[in-house]
Design a protein around this motif. Structure first.
Motif, PDB file in Angstrom:
ATOM      1  N   UNK A 621      27.297 -45.790 -44.993  1.00  0.00           N
ATOM      2  CA  UNK A 621      26.499 -45.285 -43.883  1.00  0.00           C
ATOM      3  C   UNK A 621      25.850 -46.425 -43.119  1.00  0.00           C
ATOM      4  N   UNK A 622      25.748 -46.267 -41.799  1.00  0.00           N
ATOM      5  CA  UNK A 622      24.962 -47.194 -40.991  1.00  0.00           C
ATOM      6  C   UNK A 622      23.499 -46.782 -41.092  1.00  0.00           C
ATOM      7  N   UNK A 623      22.600 -47.644 -40.623  1.00  0.00           N
ATOM      8  CA  UNK A 623      21.168 -47.343 -40.707  1.00  0.00           C
ATOM      9  C   UNK A 623      20.797 -46.138 -39.843  1.00  0.00           C
ATOM     10  N   UNK A 624      21.481 -45.963 -38.708  1.00  0.00           N
ATOM     11  CA  UNK A 624      21.154 -44.824 -37.836  1.00  0.00           C
ATOM     12  C   UNK A 624      21.501 -43.497 -38.511  1.00  0.00           C
ATOM     13  N   UNK A 625      22.628 -43.464 -39.225  1.00  0.00           N
ATOM     14  CA  UNK A 625      22.993 -42.248 -39.958  1.00  0.00           C
ATOM     15  C   UNK A 625      22.027 -42.026 -41.104  1.00  0.00           C
ATOM     16  N   UNK A 626      21.617 -43.135 -41.762  1.00  0.00           N
ATOM     17  CA  UNK A 626      20.652 -43.038 -42.859  1.00  0.00           C
ATOM     18  C   UNK A 626      19.352 -42.390 -42.380  1.00  0.00           C
ATOM     19  N   UNK A 627      18.887 -42.786 -41.214  1.00  0.00           N
ATOM     20  CA  UNK A 627      17.653 -42.230 -40.666  1.00  0.00           C
ATOM     21  C   UNK A 627      17.788 -40.723 -40.399  1.00  0.00           C
ATOM     22  N   UNK A 628      18.981 -40.312 -39.969  1.00  0.00           N
ATOM     23  CA  UNK A 628      19.208 -38.875 -39.714  1.00  0.00           C
ATOM     24  C   UNK A 628      19.207 -38.051 -40.998  1.00  0.00           C
ATOM     25  N   UNK A 629      19.660 -38.684 -42.113  1.00  0.00           N
ATOM     26  CA  UNK A 629      19.798 -37.951 -43.371  1.00  0.00           C
ATOM     27  C   UNK A 629      18.634 -38.174 -44.333  1.00  0.00           C
ATOM     28  N   UNK A 630      17.692 -39.041 -43.939  1.00  0.00           N
ATOM     29  CA  UNK A 630      16.632 -39.502 -44.830  1.00  0.00           C
ATOM     30  C   UNK A 630      15.828 -38.351 -45.442  1.00  0.00           C
ATOM     31  N   UNK A 631      15.524 -37.352 -44.657  1.00  0.00           N
ATOM     32  CA  UNK A 631      14.695 -36.233 -45.138  1.00  0.00           C
ATOM     33  C   UNK A 631      15.502 -34.920 -45.216  1.00  0.00           C
ATOM     34  N   UNK A 632      16.806 -35.020 -45.499  1.00  0.00           N
ATOM     35  CA  UNK A 632      17.687 -33.835 -45.472  1.00  0.00           C
ATOM     36  C   UNK A 632      18.307 -33.516 -46.836  1.00  0.00           C
ATOM     37  N   UNK A 633      17.631 -33.834 -47.925  1.00  0.00           N
ATOM     38  CA  UNK A 633      18.098 -33.493 -49.279  1.00  0.00           C
ATOM     39  C   UNK A 633      19.406 -34.178 -49.663  1.00  0.00           C
ATOM     40  N   UNK A 658      24.729 -34.503 -52.269  1.00  0.00           N
ATOM     41  CA  UNK A 658      23.814 -33.545 -51.660  1.00  0.00           C
ATOM     42  C   UNK A 658      23.006 -32.931 -52.799  1.00  0.00           C
ATOM     43  N   UNK A 659      21.693 -33.054 -52.726  1.00  0.00           N
ATOM     44  CA  UNK A 659      20.844 -32.625 -53.836  1.00  0.00           C
ATOM     45  C   UNK A 659      20.815 -31.108 -54.026  1.00  0.00           C
ATOM     46  N   UNK A 660      21.071 -30.355 -52.971  1.00  0.00           N
ATOM     47  CA  UNK A 660      20.910 -28.893 -53.042  1.00  0.00           C
ATOM     48  C   UNK A 660      22.226 -28.119 -53.069  1.00  0.00           C
ATOM     49  N   UNK A 665      30.276 -25.258 -53.125  1.00  0.00           N
ATOM     50  CA  UNK A 665      29.767 -25.078 -51.761  1.00  0.00           C
ATOM     51  C   UNK A 665      30.275 -26.180 -50.847  1.00  0.00           C
ATOM     52  N   UNK A 666      30.303 -27.397 -51.360  1.00  0.00           N
ATOM     53  CA  UNK A 666      30.821 -28.522 -50.568  1.00  0.00           C
ATOM     54  C   UNK A 666      32.294 -28.312 -50.234  1.00  0.00           C
ATOM     55  N   UNK A 667      33.067 -27.788 -51.186  1.00  0.00           N
ATOM     56  CA  UNK A 667      34.506 -27.602 -50.999  1.00  0.00           C
ATOM     57  C   UNK A 667      34.846 -26.251 -50.351  1.00  0.00           C
ATOM     58  N   UNK A 668      33.849 -25.416 -50.140  1.00  0.00           N
ATOM     59  CA  UNK A 668      34.100 -24.118 -49.513  1.00  0.00           C
ATOM     60  C   UNK A 668      34.824 -23.148 -50.422  1.00  0.00           C
TER      61      UNK A 668
END
Length: 670
Positions: A621-633, A658-660, A665-668
């Motif tokens: 991940x780049x830092x910008x993507x990290x910032x988007x996912x930082x508080x998203x479990x 993904x913590x939750x 669910x990830x694989x559908x």
């Protein structure tokens, strides 16, 4: 006929919806539409009724009664309204003439089928009705089709209410296998009881109210001329004195003269007969050329000149009628008792081939249709009939002429008028067939259109594809923030060098099929594949705030899916590298031939660098993507600063899980 199945389809669609009909016809294994004049097997109708009972969860008698009621309305809407209304002035006459209506429809349908070389007869049920002293009726129903008798109460009840404003109840009082009739038909006897639609209380209150009586009497007297009234009163009194010595009230006399509130005279009719018949035998036989008179032993006593000409054996008085004719309708034994039982039915006779002259041996047999009249004083039966012919062609086949039919006989007009009508019916049938062909072609075209659109939407975003279909220019769009993913297969070059091309194709196809399914699960857009490289974007072409989470979950699914794809060289699961970056892009369609929806901007380059500088089986991940996912479990670990080609030092991260969300669910998976 298709008319019956079309009616059944219309009932299901109208009351339960198109989906129920589609389910019903698929379970019954029948086509979607039926041609009016086409002959279909009875099994199709029975299958539809059986499946309808199961799908709707109702008994067969309920379904059939409901179908009977709807069938009556469907016939009215289909142009048979006036024909049905004019069958009789009351319910008894209506039922009594149903066989005559079936006979007419049989002629019409068989004639049009004959044009298309379908010789099937219309196998209609038969009805016979008997009046009882208490005002009820016994309705005898005969049919070759067993198990459909519950349609009859539905049809008769609907007709009684619509045409005669009465409610009836019908119950089965006898159900047998008819032995008397040669057709071995199912014989059901219904007890029919009837009541007006207004209640007895209302009727009694109206008839007993002094005010109503006074008002009605006053209105009547104002309408009638006093002189005419007195004259008619005297007539009724004189006529009724010998029959009913009881003195009638003034009001009863008035009521006997006119209809309540209508003002129409109801003068009784007594026919007057001459003391002797003023027709000589020769004139009678010439004027009614197709009549026959026979006694209880079926010995012929008299015959018209035309029928003598066709069947010369009838010139020998005293011969037995059943030697020369058979009864086609109704299907009863050729005996006086059977004929008397069905005397209100139309009788159809057919000549016996073995008794016809040599010249008739190779012609179609002649059929006669008419009514039976029992002459009590002579103990003989009179058969007033006409040739049963539909077209000029049938007339020619029997080498007969219009002149053979009496001028007063409407059969002459019917044959001529039927020629034009058959031409119209043939045209109508052809149009119906063409309409059905067009419907099928349209359906196939719609299916092909959907396939084409599905293929087009797999290559381009739907709104972009629609614009291109409409010939519009697709303007490039700027997206302020989206998330782009790149992936590739580790050591793909080495694998290609050691394998056959088909093995590479199979490996990539197996992997990409799973990736493509995941794009649908996580609602991300697949941009393109080049060799082993797979490119996906979230937030384009439809901007969404959750673009980073969607792409992250998709990436986790890719890592799991890759473990199920085998390396054709080592036999172990393949490894992939995944890189993700978030930023602005410009998107648009490039080219006219094989147009592609492409993304432009530095965000694309950085996402590609994240993949190329990544680690096998890891999501970089780049830092910008990290910032988007930082508080998203999401669980992420820091990689630190790395040297990125063309970008210098960049701080990057790895996505772990993904913590939750579970793996299913990830694989559908369900």
């Amino acid at each position: 006929y298709g008319f019956i199945n079309t009616c059944l389809k219309s009932l299901v669609v109208e009351k339960y919806g198109e989906e129920t009909w589609e389910k019903l016809r698929l379970q019954a294994g029948v086509q979607d539409s039926f041609l009016t004049f086409e002959v279909y097997k009875d099994e199709i109708t029975m299958q539809l009724v059986d499946k309808a009972c199961k799908i709707l969860g109702v008994p067969a008698d309920t379904v059939l009664r409901e179908f009977g009621e709807y069938f009556f309305e469907f016939c009215k809407r289909s142009g048979y309204d006036h024909m049905l209304r004019t069958l009789g002035g009351n319910l008894y006459e209506f039922i009594e003439n149903l066989d005559a209506l079936h006979s007419y429809l049989s002629l019409s349908y068989q004639a049009i089928l004959g044009l298309f070389v379908f010789p099937q007869e219309m196998n209609a049920p038969s009805f016979r009705v008997e009046k009882n002293e208490d005002g009820s009726m016994h309705l005898h129903y005969y049919s070759d089709r067993r198990g459909l008798c519950h349609i009859v109460p539905g049809i008769i009840s609907a007709a009684a209410l619509d045409f005669f404003n009465i409610e009836i109840s019908m119950e089965i009082v006898n159900q047998t296998e008819e032995e008397e009739r040669t057709g071995k038909k199912e014989h059901i006897v219904f007890l029919v009881t009837q009541t007006p639609v207004f209640s007895y209380k209302e009727r009694n209150e109206f008839s007993s109210s002094p005010q109503n009586l006074a008002d009605s009497e006053k209105q009547i007297e104002n309408q009638l001329n006093k002189e005419d009234l007195e004259k008619n009163k005297n007539t009724i009194r004189d006529r009724g004195s010998s029959v009913c010595p009881a003195k009638k009230s003034h009001w009863k006399t008035i009521r006997g003269i006119i209809t309540l509130g209508k003002g129409k005279l109801l003068r009784g009719f007594d026919p007057i007969y001459p003391k002797s018949l003023w027709v000589d035998t020769k004139t009678f036989c010439n004027g009614l050329p197709f009549h026959m008179v026979f006694d209880k032993e079926l010995r012929v006593k008299q015959a018209g000149v035309s029928i003598q000409k066709i069947v010369p054996g009838l010139q020998t008085m005293g011969i037995c009628l059943d030697h020369y004719f058979s009864i086609v309708h109704p299907e009863v034994p050729f005996t006086i008792s059977s004929i008397q039982k069905f005397i209100n039915s139309q009788f159809v006779f057919q000549t016996r081939r073995e008794m016809m002259p040599e010249s008739w041996k190779h012609r179609p047999m002649l059929k006669l249709r008419g009514q039976m009249i029992w002459m009590e004083s002579l103990q003989c039966m009179l058969y007033l009939c006409s040739p049963l012919l539909r077209t000029l062609h049938e007339l020619e086949e029997r080498q007969m002429h219009i002149a053979d039919i009496a001028p007063h006989d409407v059969t002459r007009d019917l044959i001529l008028l039927n020629q034009q009508r058959l031409a119209e019916m043939e045209l109508s049938n052809q149009l119906e067939r063409k309409k059905e062909e067009l419907r099928i072609l349209s359906k196939h075209l719609e299916e092909e259109k959907k396939k084409t659109e599905a293929l087009l939407y797999a290559m381009l975003p739907q709104h972009v594809a629609n614009q291109l279909k409409e010939g519009k220019r697709v303007e490039a769009g700027e997206f302020q923030e989206c998330t782009i993913l790149f992936s590739d297969v580790v050591t793909f070059t080495n694998i290609c060098a050691q394998c056959e091309p088909i093995q590479i194709v199979l490996m990539l196809n197996s992997m990409y099929l799973q990736f493509d399914r995941l794009t649908t699960v996580h609602d991300v857009y697949k941009v393109e594949t080049i060799g082993d490289a797979y490119m996906v974007v979230g937030g384009v072409p439809v901007p969404v705030p959750t673009h980073a989470e969607r792409v992250a979950n998709f990436a986790l699914g890719m890592i799991i899916a890759a473990t199920g794809v085998q390396n054709p060289v080592s036999g172990n699961p393949i490894q992939i590298r995944v890189g993700i970056h978030t930023g602005p892009v410009l998107a648009g369609v490039v080219g006219e031939k094989m147009p592609r929806y492409c993304l432009f901007g530095d965000t694309v380059n950085i996402a590609s660098r994240m993949e190329s500088h990544g680690v096998p089986s890891k999501i970089h991940l780049s830092s910008s993507t990290y910032q988007c996912l930082k508080y998203k479990n999401f669980e992420m670990t820091e990689r630190g600063e790395i040297e990125v080609k063309g970008k210098g030092k960049m701080h990057t991260y790895f996505l772990i899980r993904n913590k939750t969300a579970t793996e299913n669910e990830i694989m559908g998976r369900p």
